[in-house]
Design a protein around this motif. Structure first.
Motif, mmCIF file in Angstrom:
data_model
loop_
_atom_site.group_PDB
_atom_site.id
_atom_site.type_symbol
_atom_site.label_atom_id
_atom_site.label_comp_id
_atom_site.label_asym_id
_atom_site.label_seq_id
_atom_site.Cartn_x
_atom_site.Cartn_y
_atom_site.Cartn_z
ATOM 1 N N LEU A 7 0.823 -1.210 0.000
ATOM 2 C CA LEU A 7 0.000 0.000 0.000
ATOM 3 C C LEU A 7 0.853 1.255 0.000
ATOM 4 N N MET A 8 1.999 1.218 0.683
ATOM 5 C CA MET A 8 2.908 2.360 0.648
ATOM 6 C C MET A 8 3.379 2.619 -0.776
ATOM 7 N N ALA A 9 3.792 1.574 -1.461
ATOM 8 C CA ALA A 9 4.278 1.728 -2.830
ATOM 9 C C ALA A 9 3.176 2.241 -3.752
ATOM 10 N N GLU A 10 1.955 1.829 -3.478
ATOM 11 C CA GLU A 10 0.826 2.213 -4.332
ATOM 12 C C GLU A 10 0.296 3.598 -3.998
ATOM 13 N N ARG A 11 0.173 3.920 -2.711
ATOM 14 C CA ARG A 11 -0.500 5.141 -2.280
ATOM 15 C C ARG A 11 0.454 6.252 -1.846
ATOM 16 N N PHE A 12 1.727 5.936 -1.602
ATOM 17 C CA PHE A 12 2.715 6.930 -1.164
ATOM 18 C C PHE A 12 4.025 6.662 -1.888
ATOM 19 N N PRO A 13 4.003 6.738 -3.221
ATOM 20 C CA PRO A 13 5.142 6.262 -4.010
ATOM 21 C C PRO A 13 6.418 7.076 -3.846
ATOM 22 N N GLY A 14 6.329 8.266 -3.280
ATOM 23 C CA GLY A 14 7.535 9.066 -3.085
ATOM 24 C C GLY A 14 8.469 8.511 -2.034
ATOM 25 N N GLY A 15 7.993 7.566 -1.234
ATOM 26 C CA GLY A 15 8.823 6.982 -0.191
ATOM 27 C C GLY A 15 8.880 7.840 1.063
ATOM 28 N N LEU A 16 9.485 7.311 2.102
ATOM 29 C CA LEU A 16 9.567 7.967 3.401
ATOM 30 C C LEU A 16 10.865 8.742 3.542
ATOM 31 N N LYS A 17 10.781 9.881 4.243
ATOM 32 C CA LYS A 17 11.969 10.675 4.523
ATOM 33 C C LYS A 17 12.657 10.155 5.772
ATOM 34 N N THR A 18 13.979 10.230 5.758
ATOM 35 C CA THR A 18 14.763 9.879 6.930
ATOM 36 C C THR A 18 15.425 11.147 7.475
ATOM 37 N N PRO A 19 15.990 11.146 8.683
ATOM 38 C CA PRO A 19 16.070 10.025 9.614
ATOM 39 C C PRO A 19 14.757 9.757 10.335
ATOM 40 N N PHE A 20 14.636 8.569 10.912
ATOM 41 C CA PHE A 20 13.451 8.166 11.662
ATOM 42 C C PHE A 20 13.699 8.280 13.161
ATOM 43 N N ASN A 21 12.652 8.547 13.885
ATOM 44 C CA ASN A 21 12.696 8.498 15.352
ATOM 45 C C ASN A 21 12.291 7.074 15.747
ATOM 46 N N HIS A 22 13.274 6.180 15.712
ATOM 47 C CA HIS A 22 12.966 4.776 15.941
ATOM 48 C C HIS A 22 12.384 4.542 17.335
ATOM 49 N N ALA A 23 12.864 5.287 18.337
ATOM 50 C CA ALA A 23 12.394 5.067 19.702
ATOM 51 C C ALA A 23 10.911 5.389 19.823
ATOM 52 N N ALA A 24 10.483 6.533 19.273
ATOM 53 C CA ALA A 24 9.069 6.902 19.354
ATOM 54 C C ALA A 24 8.210 5.960 18.532
ATOM 55 N N ARG A 25 8.686 5.573 17.371
ATOM 56 C CA ARG A 25 7.938 4.627 16.542
ATOM 57 C C ARG A 25 7.804 3.280 17.257
ATOM 58 N N ALA A 26 8.858 2.863 17.957
ATOM 59 C CA ALA A 26 8.784 1.611 18.711
ATOM 60 C C ALA A 26 7.751 1.712 19.826
ATOM 61 N N ALA B 114 5.110 3.266 19.663
ATOM 62 C CA ALA B 114 3.816 3.128 18.990
ATOM 63 C C ALA B 114 3.605 1.727 18.429
ATOM 64 N N GLY B 115 4.536 0.817 18.640
ATOM 65 C CA GLY B 115 4.394 -0.540 18.154
ATOM 66 C C GLY B 115 4.663 -0.701 16.678
ATOM 67 N N PHE B 116 5.394 0.256 16.104
ATOM 68 C CA PHE B 116 5.648 0.279 14.666
ATOM 69 C C PHE B 116 7.001 -0.392 14.420
ATOM 70 N N ASP B 117 6.989 -1.588 13.854
ATOM 71 C CA ASP B 117 8.202 -2.367 13.661
ATOM 72 C C ASP B 117 9.124 -1.698 12.634
ATOM 73 N N GLN B 118 10.388 -1.571 13.003
ATOM 74 C CA GLN B 118 11.362 -0.847 12.180
ATOM 75 C C GLN B 118 11.523 -1.478 10.802
ATOM 76 N N ASP B 119 11.476 -2.813 10.734
ATOM 77 C CA ASP B 119 11.703 -3.467 9.446
ATOM 78 C C ASP B 119 10.534 -3.267 8.483
ATOM 79 N N TRP B 120 9.371 -2.817 8.987
ATOM 80 C CA TRP B 120 8.251 -2.504 8.094
ATOM 81 C C TRP B 120 8.558 -1.264 7.260
ATOM 82 N N TYR B 121 8.985 -0.191 7.947
ATOM 83 C CA TYR B 121 9.058 1.111 7.278
ATOM 84 C C TYR B 121 10.441 1.467 6.757
ATOM 85 N N GLU B 122 11.501 0.911 7.354
ATOM 86 C CA GLU B 122 12.840 1.350 6.980
ATOM 87 C C GLU B 122 13.145 1.026 5.514
#
Length: 274
Positions: A230-249, A251-259
């Motif tokens: 769905l990211m590739a289809e609906r947000f094709p520009g990709g994600l900006k880095t750097p990520f706040n891995h601690a805050a995402r964690a 929230a239960g957001f697994d790093q290997d999903w978004y990185e």
């Protein structure tokens, strides 16, 4: 007896931001007080009610924002207030946009709380603007957030991926740097408000992740694979880095999903999505 979707529609239709905030709190109180008859099936409008100002521009037409002094603070606060006003509507929209998904009560509880949180955020930012001699509507704003809602109106999973799991998650990445920059410039009023927003956003992203996983499981698909599709289809520009891995964690957001969806590093100062 009115339904939850009826109350959501009233908040969505309100053109005055103060009314939108008041109706959001009233809808939450009525839901928790048992005065609303279930989720309902009243569908949201294509666009929510909006005040006559600010002028809405395409993102590429927005004037460059200053970063110093009161002018810079006003520009930042106005941009954030516009985001939070949109976020109220995004929360109510998800409450009534997908009635055929047959979501459990906890789903509605979570997004009602998000709407109430966003109303508080808008009011905090509006008060800061007023203290600086300005107010919401005094500057132009862009319509990118609601365009994200329009592009995901067909699929609850896509909405969860794009709004809480991407746009709000970006706020977790950028807000600490914004708070630090403002504090360095002697601003003692804005960082505490941004800290409230930041803490609430962790819960909002967590709700997005939790309910996305619920929908993926109900559809019998792998969560990570579906998120990335769905990211590739609906947000094709990709994600900006750097990520706040601690805050995402948190929230239960697994790093290997978004990185794996990341693109080149970018400057953080002043950025803040939903």
């Amino acid at each position: 007896m009115n339904t939850l979707s009826d109350a959501a529609l009233a908040a969505l239709a309100a053109t005055d931001p103060a009314d939108k905030c008041r109706l959001s709190r009233q809808a939450a109180a009525d839901w928790h007080g048992g005065r609303l008859a279930g989720p309902g099936h009243s569908l949201p409008p294509e666009r929510p009610g909006r005040p006559a100002r600010p002028q809405l521009l395409a993102p590429k037409e927005m004037p460059k924002r200053a970063y110093k002094g009161d002018r810079g603070r006003i520009g930042l606060l106005h941009a954030l207030a516009h985001i939070e006003l949109n976020a109220i509507d995004l929360a109510w929209d998800i409450v009534c946009r997908f009635p055929d998904e047959d979501m459990p009560k906890g789903f509605y509880d979570d997004w009602i709380q998000v709407a109430v949180d966003e109303a508080l955020h808008f009011e905090m930012l509006q008060n800061l603007l007023i203290n600086l001699g300005s107010g919401y509507g005094e500057l132009p704003a862009h319509d990118g957030l609601w365009q994200a809602a329009e592009k995901t109106a067909d699929d609850l999973a896509a909405r969860l991926v794009v709004v809480p799991m991407t746009l709000e998650a970006r706020g977790l990445d950028t807000t600490p740097a914004t708070m630090e920059r403002l504090a360095r410039n002697g601003d003692t009023m804005t960082p505490p408000a941004l800290k409230v927003i930041y803490d609430d956003e962790i819960r909002h992203v967590a709700a997005g992740v939790r309910w996305f996983k619920h929908v993926a499981a109900k559809r019998g698909v792998d969560g990570k694979s579906e998120y990335q599709r769905l990211m590739a289809e609906r947000f094709p520009g990709g994600l900006k880095t750097p990520f706040n891995h601690a805050a995402r964690a948190q929230a239960g957001f697994d790093q290997d999903w978004y990185e794996e969806m990341a693109k080149a590093p970018s400057r953080l100062d002043g950025e803040k999505p939903s």
